[in-house]
Design a protein around this motif. Sequence first.
Motif, PDB file in Angstrom:
ATOM      1  N   GLY A  31      14.328 -11.433  -8.407  1.00  0.00           N
ATOM      2  CA  GLY A  31      14.203 -11.731  -9.826  1.00  0.00           C
ATOM      3  C   GLY A  31      12.821 -12.269 -10.181  1.00  0.00           C
ATOM      4  N   SER A  32      11.829 -11.953  -9.415  1.00  0.00           N
ATOM      5  CA  SER A  32      10.484 -12.490  -9.697  1.00  0.00           C
ATOM      6  C   SER A  32       9.649 -11.462 -10.423  1.00  0.00           C
ATOM      7  N   GLY A  33       9.168 -11.810 -11.576  1.00  0.00           N
ATOM      8  CA  GLY A  33       8.384 -10.881 -12.383  1.00  0.00           C
ATOM      9  C   GLY A  33       7.037 -10.568 -11.784  1.00  0.00           C
ATOM     10  N   GLU A  34       6.513 -11.571 -11.076  1.00  0.00           N
ATOM     11  CA  GLU A  34       5.158 -11.348 -10.524  1.00  0.00           C
ATOM     12  C   GLU A  34       5.174 -10.191  -9.540  1.00  0.00           C
ATOM     13  N   LEU A  35       6.274 -10.047  -8.832  1.00  0.00           N
ATOM     14  CA  LEU A  35       6.292  -8.986  -7.831  1.00  0.00           C
ATOM     15  C   LEU A  35       6.148  -7.614  -8.463  1.00  0.00           C
ATOM     16  N   TYR A  36       6.646  -7.422  -9.677  1.00  0.00           N
ATOM     17  CA  TYR A  36       6.447  -6.146 -10.339  1.00  0.00           C
ATOM     18  C   TYR A  36       4.990  -5.894 -10.585  1.00  0.00           C
ATOM     19  N   LEU A  37       4.347  -6.994 -11.040  1.00  0.00           N
ATOM     20  CA  LEU A  37       2.902  -6.872 -11.284  1.00  0.00           C
ATOM     21  C   LEU A  37       2.174  -6.568  -9.987  1.00  0.00           C
ATOM     22  N   TRP A  38       2.580  -7.254  -8.960  1.00  0.00           N
ATOM     23  CA  TRP A  38       1.974  -7.009  -7.656  1.00  0.00           C
ATOM     24  C   TRP A  38       2.128  -5.566  -7.249  1.00  0.00           C
ATOM     25  N   SER A  39       3.294  -5.049  -7.423  1.00  0.00           N
ATOM     26  CA  SER A  39       3.517  -3.676  -6.985  1.00  0.00           C
ATOM     27  C   SER A  39       2.617  -2.730  -7.762  1.00  0.00           C
ATOM     28  N   PHE A  40       2.416  -3.036  -9.018  1.00  0.00           N
ATOM     29  CA  PHE A  40       1.564  -2.160  -9.819  1.00  0.00           C
ATOM     30  C   PHE A  40       0.138  -2.190  -9.306  1.00  0.00           C
ATOM     31  N   THR A  41      -0.393  -3.427  -9.139  1.00  0.00           N
ATOM     32  CA  THR A  41      -1.788  -3.500  -8.670  1.00  0.00           C
ATOM     33  C   THR A  41      -1.922  -2.937  -7.274  1.00  0.00           C
ATOM     34  N   ALA A  42      -0.919  -3.194  -6.409  1.00  0.00           N
ATOM     35  CA  ALA A  42      -0.977  -2.639  -5.062  1.00  0.00           C
ATOM     36  C   ALA A  42      -0.976  -1.129  -5.108  1.00  0.00           C
ATOM     37  N   PHE A  43      -0.258  -0.578  -6.030  1.00  0.00           N
ATOM     38  CA  PHE A  43      -0.263   0.878  -6.162  1.00  0.00           C
ATOM     39  C   PHE A  43      -1.659   1.374  -6.494  1.00  0.00           C
ATOM     40  N   ILE A  44      -2.264   0.727  -7.473  1.00  0.00           N
ATOM     41  CA  ILE A  44      -3.596   1.175  -7.893  1.00  0.00           C
ATOM     42  C   ILE A  44      -4.584   1.059  -6.737  1.00  0.00           C
ATOM     43  N   THR A  45      -4.616  -0.140  -6.103  1.00  0.00           N
ATOM     44  CA  THR A  45      -5.656  -0.325  -5.091  1.00  0.00           C
ATOM     45  C   THR A  45      -5.293   0.377  -3.802  1.00  0.00           C
ATOM     46  N   LYS A  46      -4.122   0.100  -3.264  1.00  0.00           N
ATOM     47  CA  LYS A  46      -3.870   0.563  -1.897  1.00  0.00           C
ATOM     48  C   LYS A  46      -3.424   2.004  -1.808  1.00  0.00           C
ATOM     49  N   VAL A  47      -2.768   2.484  -2.812  1.00  0.00           N
ATOM     50  CA  VAL A  47      -2.308   3.874  -2.713  1.00  0.00           C
ATOM     51  C   VAL A  47      -3.363   4.824  -3.235  1.00  0.00           C
ATOM     52  N   LEU A  48      -4.083   4.413  -4.252  1.00  0.00           N
ATOM     53  CA  LEU A  48      -5.022   5.345  -4.871  1.00  0.00           C
ATOM     54  C   LEU A  48      -6.464   5.075  -4.448  1.00  0.00           C
ATOM     55  N   LEU A  49      -6.892   3.837  -4.691  1.00  0.00           N
ATOM     56  CA  LEU A  49      -8.336   3.576  -4.598  1.00  0.00           C
ATOM     57  C   LEU A  49      -8.814   3.603  -3.152  1.00  0.00           C
ATOM     58  N   VAL A  50      -8.150   2.816  -2.323  1.00  0.00           N
ATOM     59  CA  VAL A  50      -8.660   2.677  -0.951  1.00  0.00           C
ATOM     60  C   VAL A  50      -8.606   4.003  -0.189  1.00  0.00           C
ATOM     61  N   PRO A  51      -7.506   4.719  -0.231  1.00  0.00           N
ATOM     62  CA  PRO A  51      -7.518   6.001   0.485  1.00  0.00           C
ATOM     63  C   PRO A  51      -8.563   6.950  -0.066  1.00  0.00           C
ATOM     64  N   PHE A  52      -8.800   6.875  -1.372  1.00  0.00           N
ATOM     65  CA  PHE A  52      -9.812   7.738  -1.946  1.00  0.00           C
ATOM     66  C   PHE A  52     -11.174   7.424  -1.365  1.00  0.00           C
ATOM     67  N   ILE A  53     -11.476   6.112  -1.294  1.00  0.00           N
ATOM     68  CA  ILE A  53     -12.764   5.719  -0.706  1.00  0.00           C
ATOM     69  C   ILE A  53     -12.857   6.236   0.714  1.00  0.00           C
ATOM     70  N   MET A  54     -11.785   5.973   1.447  1.00  0.00           N
ATOM     71  CA  MET A  54     -11.835   6.357   2.859  1.00  0.00           C
ATOM     72  C   MET A  54     -11.981   7.862   2.996  1.00  0.00           C
ATOM     73  N   TYR A  55     -11.257   8.597   2.176  1.00  0.00           N
ATOM     74  CA  TYR A  55     -11.301  10.046   2.313  1.00  0.00           C
ATOM     75  C   TYR A  55     -12.693  10.567   2.059  1.00  0.00           C
ATOM     76  N   THR A  56     -13.300  10.081   0.940  1.00  0.00           N
ATOM     77  CA  THR A  56     -14.616  10.626   0.605  1.00  0.00           C
ATOM     78  C   THR A  56     -15.657  10.240   1.638  1.00  0.00           C
ATOM     79  N   MET A  57     -15.558   9.031   2.154  1.00  0.00           N
ATOM     80  CA  MET A  57     -16.638   8.622   3.042  1.00  0.00           C
ATOM     81  C   MET A  57     -16.444   9.093   4.465  1.00  0.00           C
ATOM     82  N   PHE A  58     -15.197   9.233   4.874  1.00  0.00           N
ATOM     83  CA  PHE A  58     -15.004   9.599   6.275  1.00  0.00           C
ATOM     84  C   PHE A  58     -15.020  11.103   6.488  1.00  0.00           C
ATOM     85  N   ARG A  59     -14.991  11.837   5.385  1.00  0.00           N
ATOM     86  CA  ARG A  59     -14.857  13.275   5.562  1.00  0.00           C
ATOM     87  C   ARG A  59     -16.044  13.839   6.285  1.00  0.00           C
ATOM     88  N   ARG A  60     -17.220  13.247   6.036  1.00  0.00           N
ATOM     89  CA  ARG A  60     -18.430  13.786   6.615  1.00  0.00           C
ATOM     90  C   ARG A  60     -18.684  13.298   8.020  1.00  0.00           C
TER      91      ARG A  60
END
Lengths: 312, 672, 217
Positions: C53-82
């Motif tokens: 029943g904690s509201g903050e966790l919803y917020l956490w999940s949202f930000t975690a989605f943005i950073t860890k699912v989208l942003l970080v893998p994107f960085i890694m993909y672009t930089m490690f590809r070469r």
Amino acid sequence: MPTLSHFLLAVVQALALFAVAPLISGLSRFERAKMHTRRGPSIFQDYRDIYKLLRRQDLAPGEAGRIFQFMPVVMLATLMVIATGLPMLTRFTPISAVGDLITVVYLFALIRFFFSLSGLDSGSSFAGIGASRELTMGVLVEPIMMLALFVAALLAGSTNLGEIGIAISSGTVHSAAATLLAAGAFAFALYIELGKLPYDMAEAEQELQEGPLTEYSGPSLALVKWGLALKQTLVVGWFIGVFLPFGSATEMSFFGLIGGLIAFVIKLFVIFGVIAVIENSVARARFRLTPQHSWLGVGAASLAFVFYLVGL
Amino acid sequence: MTPLSFFWISILVSVVGALASILVRNSDSTAIRAASGAGIVASAAGLVSGLSALSGPAAVIDLAGPYPFAHFVLRVDPLAGLMISVISLLSLVAWIYGLAYMREYEGRGVGGMGFFMHIFIASMMLVVAADNAFWFLIFFEMMSLASYFLVIFDQNDEAVSAGFLYFFVAHAGSVLIMAAFFLMANAAGSFDFAAFRETSLSPTTASIVFLLGFLGFGAKAGMIPLHIWLPRAHPAAPSHASALMSGVMIKIGVFGIIKVGLDLLGGQELLWWGVVVLAFGAVSSVLGVIYALAEHDIKKLLAYHSVENIGIILLGVGVGMIGIAMNNPTLAVLGLMAGLYHLLNHAVFKGLLFLGAGSVIYRTHTKDMEAMGGLAKAMPWTALSFLIGALAISAIPPLNGFVSEWYTYQALFAGALEGSFLVRFATPIAAVMLALTGALAVMCFVKAYGVIFSGPARSENARNATEAPHSMVAGMAILAAACVLLGLLAPLVAPVMGNIASATLGVPAVMFADGATLMPGEGARTVLSTPLIAVLLIALAMLPLVIHGINARMRATRRHTEAAWATGYLPDVHMALTAKSFAQPIRMFFAPLYAVRKTVSTVWACLTRGYERFVCFARRNEPWADNRFVNPIASGVGVAGRRFQVIQGGDFRIYCLYIVGALVALLIVAAS
Amino acid sequence: MHEFLFINGLSGLLIITALMVILSKKAINSAIYYAAQSFVIVVLFIFLGAQTGSGELYLWSFTAFITKVLLVPFIMYTMFRRLDDGELGSGQVMPAAFSAIGAALIVILCYAVVSGVTLPSAENLKPALAISLAHFFLGLFCIVAQRNILKQVFGYCLMENGSHLTLAILAPNAPELVEIGIATDAVFAVAIMAVLGTRIFGKFNSLDAGKLTTLKG
């Protein structure tokens, strides 16, 4: 600051001595000639010599510098400054700012400095050797002068020459033996300073071609000769002013001054007579043995000092 | 602003200048400009600080420093103000001079020279202001160390050996000073000079302290017989550094003697202390100038003259101490004032002479007077400045040297008038030795000026010399003007000196000047007036000039091209008088005094040989403890270390494991 | 009740995705698996939030989605590809089977530790807690067991995921500021390490961690 009358007296004193100096040296020449049983030149001959020299050209060696050129002026100016400070006509020093014994000793050192330096500056080796000897004689003579004068000053309680003269003439010095010995030592030192035989070291005519005077000619030589004559007069005047003040004026009255003038002239002639007798009886001392002579002077001055210390 | 604020500004700018010259040391001209610029600003600030501290009460600042046993106390009283002014004036001129002079040392580390000069000057300022024995010693050592590096700057054999001798004597002196301070600190319970002033020691302890301080500071001042480093160290350093060392650093030695004898040991002086100082002063002055006469290396000659003038300063200080011991405040102030005035004058004219010597050496590339000659035509301004300096140091009226020597004579005379038998015996003898010194100094400087600047040129370099660069001439001109002004304006300077002396001694002021006349206190019936003498000299010189000009139109103009008379031969350059032959009569007449030097040097050679043997023995036996104890332990530790080295695998991932392992272990420990 | 089952089940999925990140041969594949794992974590956050029943966790999940699912893998993909180092091979210190066994051992160990601890707030979540702790150590294992320096980045990210999850389980009501800190930390650390990796590759043309000692002075 001296009062106006004292200042005028000082200037008159200086100018008078300046005017009279060639007469004194002419007198010495006259006395020497008489002792050599010659007729000799007149006592005004030195004035004629100076006039003749003033009309001659002034030659100088190529390497001579500015010091050589200006030394005669410096020498004469300093001698006249000394003349303003010596107590000659009066018991007191006309300009007391110049009348301290240390000041007079060091003003004579100023003359010796430039005289010797001009000897080196002329580029002539004779003049250089003469300069070296002049300075050496100064080294030997200054301690005797300083010790003798110091003893006299201690007896009088002040280093002002006039004060010493006043103390001696009024008899307030409590040790006559010390004063006499100091006077004797001082006279001996001054005799060496005069540069007359047997201590004619710097301008040894036969040995050194007149020493520092070698390269001077024309008006510069005239001034240097005048300066040397004035120096001898002043040296004797110094002795008279300090140790033989009897007869000089005690205050600034007209008759006192006239009396002082007459007394001074008499003392000057007597002393120069004695000097003439001494200088024409001896030959020049050997330069290497001069220290033995000066040790005598040191001995006499030290004895005076000891007498002063124990209060004899 | 207060003296202390300007003082801090000066020190700060010096430190900045030191760092700046080290940082830009790769570019010589930038280093010279940076160092000189900072130096000029720092010395200007120091001059303001010193001059403003001359009158008024002492400014004290007490910062509880990093050490609990020694507070960082600065005290700028009139005496310190005088020393600061002297240091700043001379360093200002030296930096102006160095703008051109340091170019001679380009490529040999000018940045380093600027650095050490700044440290040297700053440490001297801090020494005179320090009011705590610990900090005093620190800055004293810093000063010796910085000047050591300046002495060995040339890096040739002579410079290095001179530097070693200097270092050795300086430290021997420091040891004695430390011993004196520790004795006093023991009795006072703290290292502060303020505490020293309050304690009174038993007469024996006070005498021991005084003797230790006198000998220790005397070694730094260069008085005989502790002067052996002076004639070797001062010529080896660069000329503007020599000017500072001779002009200021040896005065720190005299300052120390005054501090220990008159300031710290307060009213406990005994009579024989002053007589001892008087004796050493008289002997130093005569022997110093006699040895100077025998030299033909210009800088060595000037170094020996420093010994002589330190002797003259000590004469004044000795009379001051005698005055205090006799409870005669007027005599004490007169004596100390004469000593301090001569201190100031000597700094000015000795600085001037060293800078002049530096200019001449800069142009002729030799230190030997015999290879110069005839330079007055090529270097007129240098010649004029050197002449003024020579006249001043020979105490010729109306320049500054004469005024301070006149006061010294008057102090000796006043001591001889009223005093115990010992004093009445010693002071006239000292006066006679002073007179002897004066006559010898005249001879020596006529020789120096004559051989260098007059006569024919004796070498190729001397023939081709030109005037020194502008900044060097400017530096010399400033000091020459100071010589003349300090002499002619003596009626203004003497009361200031008198105030400094009475403030240091803590007695009421004595009148030393009245209008334009100088007098040695009221009640003395003699006066002196240097302005009047100067005016009379110039006025009465008109008469001979007029006489000279009388017949000028009737005679041929002055001809200036003939050869000198040499009995019919043309004069040769070898006929010109050499420096050695000029002084030969004195060497002949005073031979026993020169012989003393030879015996002293044989004794010194024996001592150095014995020292070398001792050093060899020590070197052989020194590693014994190392070989038995230290080396086995060290090699054992090395073996163990190599075994342990395996842990450091080089791979960072193993390190990560180590970190986590340690974390886990700690957690287990914390949990249980 | 069901939520707990879900949560515990998802934790098991976490381990599997972590293993895939560790064992994959190419860095870009690891990036994709990492994105998947982060997605699982986001879902876990949502369930945890519903359960506590904690509201903050919803917020956490949202930000975690943005950073860890989208942003970080994107960085890694672009930089490690070469970046590709042929010599390195797989870069694994031990064969894949042993790695799996090692992972299992770690999980069992963590269960043992967690069971000894009494936590009133997360009694039912003990398995999840054990998994998150194990996740942390799995990240460490990845760092140690892989010679490829790019895998070190992944190991770090795994450790970070594990600690994030532990935090969410033990302190669901923590303020948002903590989440912001973690998010920033994730992005920046990865970016910096990626740059470092690129430069090392540019200097040495090698991705072998064992060769890094040549960098020493």
